[in-house]
Motif scaffolding. Structure first.
Motif, mmCIF file in Angstrom:
data_model
loop_
_atom_site.group_PDB
_atom_site.id
_atom_site.type_symbol
_atom_site.label_atom_id
_atom_site.label_comp_id
_atom_site.label_asym_id
_atom_site.label_seq_id
_atom_site.Cartn_x
_atom_site.Cartn_y
_atom_site.Cartn_z
ATOM 1 N N ASN A 583 5.151 6.271 -8.851
ATOM 2 C CA ASN A 583 4.552 6.936 -10.001
ATOM 3 C C ASN A 583 3.033 6.837 -9.914
ATOM 4 O OD1 ASN A 583 7.291 5.590 -11.470
ATOM 5 N ND2 ASN A 583 6.839 7.722 -11.966
ATOM 6 N N THR A 584 2.351 7.857 -10.433
ATOM 7 C CA THR A 584 0.893 7.932 -10.256
ATOM 8 C C THR A 584 0.141 8.082 -11.563
ATOM 9 O OG1 THR A 584 1.000 10.324 -9.942
ATOM 10 C CG2 THR A 584 1.127 8.947 -7.972
ATOM 11 N N GLY A 585 0.666 7.587 -12.660
ATOM 12 C CA GLY A 585 -0.059 7.742 -13.916
ATOM 13 C C GLY A 585 0.125 9.137 -14.467
ATOM 14 N N ARG A 629 -4.852 3.019 -6.816
ATOM 15 C CA ARG A 629 -3.962 2.336 -5.874
ATOM 16 C C ARG A 629 -4.815 1.473 -4.948
ATOM 17 N NH1 ARG A 629 -2.403 4.394 -1.044
ATOM 18 N NH2 ARG A 629 -2.973 6.507 -1.722
ATOM 19 N N ASN A 630 -4.392 0.210 -4.792
ATOM 20 C CA ASN A 630 -5.104 -0.739 -3.928
ATOM 21 C C ASN A 630 -6.595 -0.817 -4.276
ATOM 22 O OD1 ASN A 630 -2.689 -1.183 -2.533
ATOM 23 N ND2 ASN A 630 -3.135 0.470 -1.074
ATOM 24 N N GLY A 631 -6.874 -0.805 -5.576
ATOM 25 C CA GLY A 631 -8.246 -0.933 -6.027
ATOM 26 C C GLY A 631 -9.060 0.344 -5.935
ATOM 27 N N GLN A 632 -8.479 1.428 -5.474
ATOM 28 C CA GLN A 632 -9.205 2.694 -5.343
ATOM 29 C C GLN A 632 -8.713 3.672 -6.393
ATOM 30 O OE1 GLN A 632 -8.804 4.614 -1.548
ATOM 31 N NE2 GLN A 632 -10.242 6.250 -2.028
ATOM 32 N N SER A 633 -9.640 4.274 -7.130
ATOM 33 C CA SER A 633 -9.297 5.245 -8.159
ATOM 34 C C SER A 633 -9.317 6.657 -7.572
ATOM 35 C CB SER A 633 -10.285 5.165 -9.320
ATOM 36 O OG SER A 633 -10.035 6.217 -10.239
ATOM 37 N N ASP A 675 -4.291 11.705 -0.988
ATOM 38 C CA ASP A 675 -4.817 11.450 -2.332
ATOM 39 C C ASP A 675 -6.337 11.430 -2.364
ATOM 40 O OD1 ASP A 675 -2.273 11.292 -3.398
ATOM 41 O OD2 ASP A 675 -2.116 9.114 -3.104
ATOM 42 N N ALA A 676 -6.954 10.960 -1.295
ATOM 43 C CA ALA A 676 -8.413 10.863 -1.262
ATOM 44 C C ALA A 676 -9.082 12.204 -0.985
ATOM 45 C CB ALA A 676 -8.846 9.839 -0.207
ATOM 46 N N ASN A 677 -8.311 13.233 -0.706
ATOM 47 C CA ASN A 677 -8.834 14.582 -0.401
ATOM 48 C C ASN A 677 -9.772 14.565 0.803
ATOM 49 O OD1 ASN A 677 -9.093 15.848 -3.859
ATOM 50 N ND2 ASN A 677 -7.340 15.257 -2.638
ATOM 51 N N ILE A 678 -9.383 13.777 1.818
ATOM 52 C CA ILE A 678 -10.170 13.719 3.052
ATOM 53 C C ILE A 678 -9.611 14.664 4.100
ATOM 54 C CG2 ILE A 678 -10.877 12.202 4.948
ATOM 55 C CD1 ILE A 678 -10.870 9.890 2.965
ATOM 56 N N VAL A 679 -8.284 14.787 4.154
ATOM 57 C CA VAL A 679 -7.624 15.645 5.140
ATOM 58 C C VAL A 679 -7.113 16.906 4.440
ATOM 59 C CG1 VAL A 679 -5.775 15.796 6.838
ATOM 60 C CG2 VAL A 679 -6.953 13.616 6.463
#
Length: 747
Positions: A583-585, A629-633, A675-679
């Motif tokens: 789940n992702t909020g 997740r893992n401290g990253q928003s 999720d980070a929109n890098i790829v």
């Protein structure tokens, strides 16, 4: 051998159908029977007229040359063959107007202008317009809808981004086929069990439809097989990468007793290494008018399905050689094997203002699935039913229809998970007996007010339960004591529409969507039970305008929506490639969808018979609101797997000399893949064309055709993997430029 067997089956059925002589005339646009059609015998001048069912007696000695005429329709002059089974004659309207669309969604059976909801109707003519091997070409022109194909036979349907939690198969979309719930209790749907020969008509409901159809935040697909027209049809197609498809279908019988048999076989070697595909389907459908009030329908479907899984590629592999398979896929024989038997029995009655339709169904399937990381074997037995009651009455100047019903599904599955030793099952890892049950009760009120106002309100009560009995666990993973029961959920929907003159309607709706975790999301492939997953829930707000312009030659449909979803479920992969879920909020999903259907030309004479243009545009802005997740928003990041912009155009040209042309162009913008929109998957343009010719034959209708897909030879991925934790295997390359040709016969 399968192709030969199907051809022999077709010949046998054709001879059987020839025992009945009848002539039916129908509208080529919507398949509806045409009444008062003139049929004139050329030699004697005698005339006959069709009745309300489109049927007319043929008292003349056959073969006979006749003229078929109805005002505002194209006339036909043809030779009726010396056969007991006469072909269904299709007449094209010459009114220069688009036909009225009547939809069944939400059990409303109304003109699409009146229905307060986002609905797309695909008629028989629009399904399989190209190579007839899948629904891709038909569905992907619909705004807000995307059908992906990770490999031949592996489909994923996304309605407004609903596939973000579906690494394979179809989730978050409820699917019915001929009234049979095709979606399993846990929410998974194997759309690949169906061939195009099993589908004549589609309605796509976009947005939460739980008030009547149960769990699913994406929407619903209503698939139907038509049995009205008596006809025999067969075809063969061949193409690039070893593609072959052969099919036959026979519809026969009197109006009170109709019978249909449909068979098809399709196979391909696949564009990528280790991507072969083979599917054989056989369907029997019958309809019986028991009396003036009651009707009975039977559907039987058998499917044998096999396809190889080439697997995802990382960016370097994707650029180096998109045809390669993921290392290890061939060695492990990664593939899907299904044998499926589905049966459904529907009874419908109507007495005065009351109507009921009840469907009972069952299905059996055997599933054999070697994969890179494991080997699964499953046997499933399932059944259930759905019943709907409707009562209509007038109240002053208002007309009211009340709908109420229930749906129940029960599924028992025996599931074994082994190590994969060079494509064969090895050591047993875990073994489960699983019982899944789901039921819903629903009610809906529809009030038609003066001044062409329509109000609807619906509510459903839903409950899902899994009982997982772990018989053996090699790695220590065990089942928790007691069943996994999700809290009962209510799904509400209210909508209103107002039809103005000339032919413009405004509509709006508020609907509640929910979707509990599916069985494959709770029971993961490495053996753990993810009991912490919470159901998705949210509210959808929608406003739209649709109508006709230019004397009914232009139809437009513009929708805007705002969907706030909480506890959104998304997929990711662990180090070994096992797909997991979390789940992702909350997420905010906004969009605008535009559909245009324009009949440019339909002259009464000359070379050109019809020129039609369709255009769609989709804008989706799907963002994470609360997710860390893992401290990253990831707040404000785009949800992976959803294209922000999609544009599709199609053109159809039909001529009176038998030539026809179909062409589609589609643009898909860059798609974020993590999720980070890098790829990102890069944007691409797809162009496909098909040219057909109707042969000037008298005893039957024949069309030869040829076409090409991906004419621009784009390198693109049609079905990306999101958030792989290791390996960066994001891409599932689609086929390069390909060609096909075939023939279709109608008797």
């Amino acid at each position: 051998m399968r192709i030969l067997a199907l051809l022999f089956t077709f010949l046998f059925l054709s001879l059987s159908a020839a025992a009945q002589a009848q002539l039916k005339v129908a509208d080529a646009e919507n398949g509806e029977p045409l009444e008062n059609v003139l049929i004139r015998h050329q030699q004697s001048g005698q005339q006959q007229y069709t009745d309300s069912l489109g049927l007319a007696p043929v008292p003349w000695k056959l073969p006979a040359e006749v003229i078929i005429y109805l005002p505002n329709y194209s006339s036909r002059q043809l030779l009726l063959p010396d056969s007991g089974h006469l072909p269904t004659i299709l007449l094209y309207p010459l009114s220069g107007q688009l036909p009225e669309v009547v939809v069944q969604a939400y059990e409303q059976h109304r003109s699409i202008l009146e229905v307060p909801g986002s609905i797309q109707h695909l008629a028989p003519r629009e399904i399989g317009r190209f190579d007839q091997t899948s629904l891709l070409a038909s569905v992907n022109v619909v705004p807000g809808v995307r059908l992906e194909q990770r490999s031949p036979g592996s489909y994923r349907v996304s309605i407004r981004g609903s596939s973000i939690r579906a690494p394979f198969g179809v989730r978050n979309v409820k699917i019915y086929w001929n009234g049979i719930p095709f979606t399993e209790p846990g929410g998974d749907t194997q759309l690949n069990f169906l061939d195009l020969v099993n589908i004549d008509q589609i309605e796509i409901i976009k947005g939460p439809a739980g008030s009547l159809y149960g769990a699913g935040t994406g929407g619903a697909l209503l698939l139907d097989t038509e049995t009205d027209a008596a006809r025999t049809e067969a075809g063969y197609l061949g193409g690039s990468y070893g593609l072959q498809r052969v099919y036959a279908k026979v519809q026969t019988g009197e109006p009170a007793n109709r019978y249909g048999v449909r068979v098809a076989h399709q196979q391909t070697d696949g564009y990528r290494n280790h991507s072969a595909f083979s599917r054989t389907v056989a369907q029997l459908n019958t309809e019986h008018q028991l009396d003036e009030h009651r009707q009975l329908e039977l559907n039987l479907l058998y499917t044998n399905l096999f396809y190889q899984i080439p697997g995802g590629l990382n960016p370097e592999q994707y650029q180096e050689d998109p045809r390669q398979a993921r290392p290890g896929s061939a060695e492990k024989n990664a593939s899907i094997n299904y044998d499926v038997l589905i049966s459904g029995l529907s009874h419908e009655w109507e007495y005065g203002d009351w109507r009921n339709q009840t469907t009972l169904y069952s299905y059996l399937h055997y599933f054999d699935h070697p994969f890179n990381t494991d080997y699964k074997k499953e046997n499933t037995l399932a059944g259930g039913g759905r019943t709907i009651f409707q009562y209509g009455f007038d109240w002053g100047r208002s007309s009211t229809t009340l709908t109420a019903g229930a749906e129940y599904q029960l599924q028992q599955r025996s599931a074994l998970n082994f190590d994969n030793e060079e494509g064969l099952p090895d050591t047993l890892n875990f073994s489960d007996e699983i019982l899944s049950s789901q039921y819903l009760f629903f009610a809906q009120a529809e009030v038609e007010l003066p001044q062409q106002w329509l109000l609807t309100a619906g509510l459903s009560y839903n409950r899902l339960r899994y009982e997982i009995d772990r018989l053996y666990s090699r790695n220590g993973f065990g089942a928790d004591d007691g069943p996994i029961v999700f809290e009962p959920a209510l799904a509400a929907r209210i909508g209103a529409s107002k039809v103005f003159r000339p032919e413009v309607s405004l509509h709006g709706s508020i609907s509640q969507g929910f979707s509990p975790p599916g069985l494959d999301e709770v029971r993961t492939n490495e053996g753990s039970l993810n009991t912490t997953l919470a159901p998705e829930q949210g509210w959808n707000y929608e406003l739209g305008i649709r109508g006709h312009l230019l004397n009914h030659r232009l139809y437009y449909d513009l929708i805007t929506f705002w969907f706030n979803l909480n506890q959104t479920i998304v997929s990711y992969q662990d180090a070994s490639g096992v797909v997991l879920f979390r789940n992702t909020g909350s997420t905010l999903q906004q969009g605008v969808e535009l559909w245009l259907d324009y009949l440019l030309l339909q002259p009464e004479s000359g070379f050109l018979e019809e020129l039609r243009f369709r255009q769609s545009y989709t804008y989706h802005r799907f963002l994470y609101q609360e997710y860390a997740r893992n401290g990253q928003s990831f707040e404000g990041k785009y949800i992976p797997g959803v294209a922000p912009h999609t544009l599709a155009s199609s053109i159809s040209l039909n001529s009176r000399v038998g030539l026809n042309l179909q062409a589609d162009w589609q643009y898909v913008a860059d798609i974020p893949l993590n999720d980070a929109n890098i790829v990102f998957a890069e944007s691409y343009h797809l162009l496909k064309m098909k040219l057909g010719y109707q042969l000037p034959l008298k005893e039957f209708s024949a069309e030869v055709f040829a076409g090409a897909d991906n004419l621009l030879n784009e390198v693109y991925s049609l079905g990306n993997d999101t958030n792989p934790q290791y390996g960066e295997r994001y891409f599932q390359p689609a086929a390069a430029r390909s060609f096909f040709a075939g023939i279709r016969l109608q008797f």
